[in-house]
Design a protein around this motif. Structure first.
Motif, PDB file in Angstrom:
ATOM      1  N   THR A 117     -10.813  22.980  22.121  1.00  0.00           N
ATOM      2  CA  THR A 117     -11.468  23.586  23.279  1.00  0.00           C
ATOM      3  C   THR A 117     -12.956  23.730  23.029  1.00  0.00           C
ATOM      4  OG1 THR A 117     -11.517  25.507  24.782  1.00  0.00           O
ATOM      5  CG2 THR A 117     -10.991  25.935  22.461  1.00  0.00           C
ATOM      6  N   PHE A 118     -13.740  23.600  24.104  1.00  0.00           N
ATOM      7  CA  PHE A 118     -15.163  23.888  23.972  1.00  0.00           C
ATOM      8  C   PHE A 118     -15.516  25.213  24.656  1.00  0.00           C
ATOM      9  CE2 PHE A 118     -14.993  21.260  27.841  1.00  0.00           C
ATOM     10  CZ  PHE A 118     -15.787  21.959  28.733  1.00  0.00           C
ATOM     11  N   HIS A 119     -14.483  25.955  25.067  1.00  0.00           N
ATOM     12  CA  HIS A 119     -14.730  27.237  25.722  1.00  0.00           C
ATOM     13  C   HIS A 119     -14.521  28.370  24.717  1.00  0.00           C
ATOM     14  CE1 HIS A 119     -14.478  30.563  28.545  1.00  0.00           C
ATOM     15  NE2 HIS A 119     -15.013  29.760  29.443  1.00  0.00           N
ATOM     16  N   PRO A 120     -15.556  29.134  24.395  1.00  0.00           N
ATOM     17  CA  PRO A 120     -15.446  30.170  23.354  1.00  0.00           C
ATOM     18  C   PRO A 120     -14.370  31.213  23.625  1.00  0.00           C
ATOM     19  CG  PRO A 120     -17.751  29.795  23.948  1.00  0.00           C
ATOM     20  CD  PRO A 120     -16.929  29.028  24.936  1.00  0.00           C
ATOM     21  N   ARG A 121     -14.199  31.640  24.884  1.00  0.00           N
ATOM     22  CA  ARG A 121     -13.206  32.678  25.170  1.00  0.00           C
ATOM     23  C   ARG A 121     -11.786  32.192  24.920  1.00  0.00           C
ATOM     24  NH1 ARG A 121     -15.309  34.760  30.862  1.00  0.00           N
ATOM     25  NH2 ARG A 121     -14.025  32.977  31.370  1.00  0.00           N
TER      26      ARG A 121
ATOM     27  N   GLU B   2      -9.945  24.948  12.404  1.00  0.00           N
ATOM     28  CA  GLU B   2      -9.906  23.985  11.298  1.00  0.00           C
ATOM     29  C   GLU B   2     -11.203  23.182  11.190  1.00  0.00           C
ATOM     30  OE1 GLU B   2      -5.335  22.941  10.405  1.00  0.00           O
ATOM     31  OE2 GLU B   2      -6.310  21.613  11.854  1.00  0.00           O
ATOM     32  N   GLY B   3     -11.944  23.135  12.270  1.00  0.00           N
ATOM     33  CA  GLY B   3     -13.187  22.377  12.235  1.00  0.00           C
ATOM     34  C   GLY B   3     -13.876  22.402  13.588  1.00  0.00           C
ATOM     35  N   ILE B   4     -15.052  21.810  13.618  1.00  0.00           N
ATOM     36  CA  ILE B   4     -15.835  21.732  14.853  1.00  0.00           C
ATOM     37  C   ILE B   4     -16.351  20.307  15.006  1.00  0.00           C
ATOM     38  CG2 ILE B   4     -17.896  22.528  16.066  1.00  0.00           C
ATOM     39  CD1 ILE B   4     -17.625  25.181  14.592  1.00  0.00           C
ATOM     40  N   ARG B   5     -16.130  19.729  16.170  1.00  0.00           N
ATOM     41  CA  ARG B   5     -16.738  18.443  16.511  1.00  0.00           C
ATOM     42  C   ARG B   5     -18.048  18.746  17.235  1.00  0.00           C
ATOM     43  NH1 ARG B   5     -11.451  15.152  18.739  1.00  0.00           N
ATOM     44  NH2 ARG B   5     -10.549  14.729  16.694  1.00  0.00           N
ATOM     45  N   LYS B   6     -19.139  18.537  16.535  1.00  0.00           N
ATOM     46  CA  LYS B   6     -20.444  18.914  17.060  1.00  0.00           C
ATOM     47  C   LYS B   6     -20.823  18.032  18.254  1.00  0.00           C
ATOM     48  CE  LYS B   6     -22.743  21.571  15.279  1.00  0.00           C
ATOM     49  NZ  LYS B   6     -22.823  23.046  15.508  1.00  0.00           N
ATOM     50  N   GLN B   7     -21.283  18.694  19.322  1.00  0.00           N
ATOM     51  CA  GLN B   7     -21.791  18.033  20.521  1.00  0.00           C
ATOM     52  C   GLN B   7     -20.862  16.916  20.996  1.00  0.00           C
ATOM     53  OE1 GLN B   7     -25.974  17.074  20.211  1.00  0.00           O
ATOM     54  NE2 GLN B   7     -26.372  18.884  18.959  1.00  0.00           N
ATOM     55  N   GLN B   8     -19.593  17.245  21.107  1.00  0.00           N
ATOM     56  CA  GLN B   8     -18.556  16.257  21.426  1.00  0.00           C
ATOM     57  C   GLN B   8     -18.371  16.041  22.924  1.00  0.00           C
ATOM     58  OE1 GLN B   8     -16.884  14.399  19.378  1.00  0.00           O
ATOM     59  NE2 GLN B   8     -15.186  13.629  20.629  1.00  0.00           N
TER      60      GLN B   8
ATOM     61  N   ILE C 293     -25.187  19.331  29.363  1.00  0.00           N
ATOM     62  CA  ILE C 293     -25.294  19.957  28.039  1.00  0.00           C
ATOM     63  C   ILE C 293     -24.199  19.375  27.145  1.00  0.00           C
ATOM     64  CG2 ILE C 293     -25.140  22.139  26.753  1.00  0.00           C
ATOM     65  CD1 ILE C 293     -25.905  23.571  29.342  1.00  0.00           C
ATOM     66  N   TYR C 294     -24.509  19.165  25.879  1.00  0.00           N
ATOM     67  CA  TYR C 294     -23.493  18.785  24.905  1.00  0.00           C
ATOM     68  C   TYR C 294     -22.847  20.041  24.328  1.00  0.00           C
ATOM     69  CZ  TYR C 294     -24.770  13.875  24.967  1.00  0.00           C
ATOM     70  OH  TYR C 294     -24.983  12.574  25.364  1.00  0.00           O
ATOM     71  N   HIS C 295     -21.518  20.049  24.298  1.00  0.00           N
ATOM     72  CA  HIS C 295     -20.774  21.204  23.809  1.00  0.00           C
ATOM     73  C   HIS C 295     -20.018  20.850  22.533  1.00  0.00           C
ATOM     74  CE1 HIS C 295     -21.228  23.451  27.640  1.00  0.00           C
ATOM     75  NE2 HIS C 295     -21.217  22.233  28.172  1.00  0.00           N
TER      76      HIS C 295
END
Length: 199
Positions: free
Chosen positions: A149-153, A167-173, A179-181
């Motif tokens: 998910t790219f939604h923080p909530r 487990e990880g983050i896909r930067k600007q995916q 905007i890149y999230h």
């Protein structure tokens, strides 16, 4: 055939009910769900798609019929309609296990819902996720469920309610609204999952 809920009768065919919880019904999806629910509209509604990767191309009834026909032939996908049985018999969302792998014992969980019909009813989110997670672990015998998910909530909610871990983050995916999230990759294991109390 009808399901009786309190003093109301809903026109949901009992033969299509896959699970019935306290507040939600998870049902087999049909062509009538495409025709009669807001499913196509959710995908074409810009505001409804703010927190997902949809609304890039318009969705027609024909394309949604084809989608439904295609998933019915897949053994690695389970998709069910969500009904908030305290409100109406209409679909308010769909929930899926995708990429079900019975060798590695994992799958991806995803949800598409009508924000207008579910935002006031957090139990819809909690119970539909609880039911599908239990199905994944107890019926399919899966060991791990993944979510992106790219939604923080959403990320915070599934960590708090179901004990998912980042487990990880896909930067600007994801490119959305110019905007890149970053996409947060989360997972929960069968022996670590928790379920919220559904009132």
């Amino acid at each position: 055939m009808f399901i009786m809920v309190g003093s109301s009768s809903f026109d949901i065919d009992k033969r299509l009910v896959f699970y019935e919880g306290k507040h939600v019904i998870l049902k087999v999806l049909t062509k009538e769900d495409v025709d009669l629910s807001g499913w196509v509209g959710w995908l074409n509604d810009e505001a409804n798609c703010k927190t997902n990767g949809h609304h890039l191309y318009p969705v027609s009834f024909r394309s949604q019929y084809d989608f439904l026909e295609n998933i019915s032939n897949k053994s690695n996908k389970l998709q069910l309609g969500i009904v908030n049985k305290n409100i109406s018999s209409d679909l308010c969302g769909v929930i899926s296990l995708d990429n079900i792998n019975l060798v590695h014992r994992n799958a991806d969980l995803s949800v598409l819902n009508s924000v207008a019909d579910t935002s006031q009813y957090p139990y819809v989110f909690m119970e539909s996720w609880s039911i599908l997670l239990k199905h994944a672990f107890e019926q399919f015998g899966l060991y791990k469920i993944n979510v992106g998910t790219f939604h923080p909530r959403i990320s915070v909610a599934i960590q708090r309610l179901f004990n998912f871990k980042v487990e990880g983050i896909r930067k600007q995916q994801i490119f959305k609204d110019n905007i890149y999230h970053d996409v947060h990759l989360l997972a929960v294991f069968r022996d670590e999952v928790t379920y919220p109390e559904i009132l």
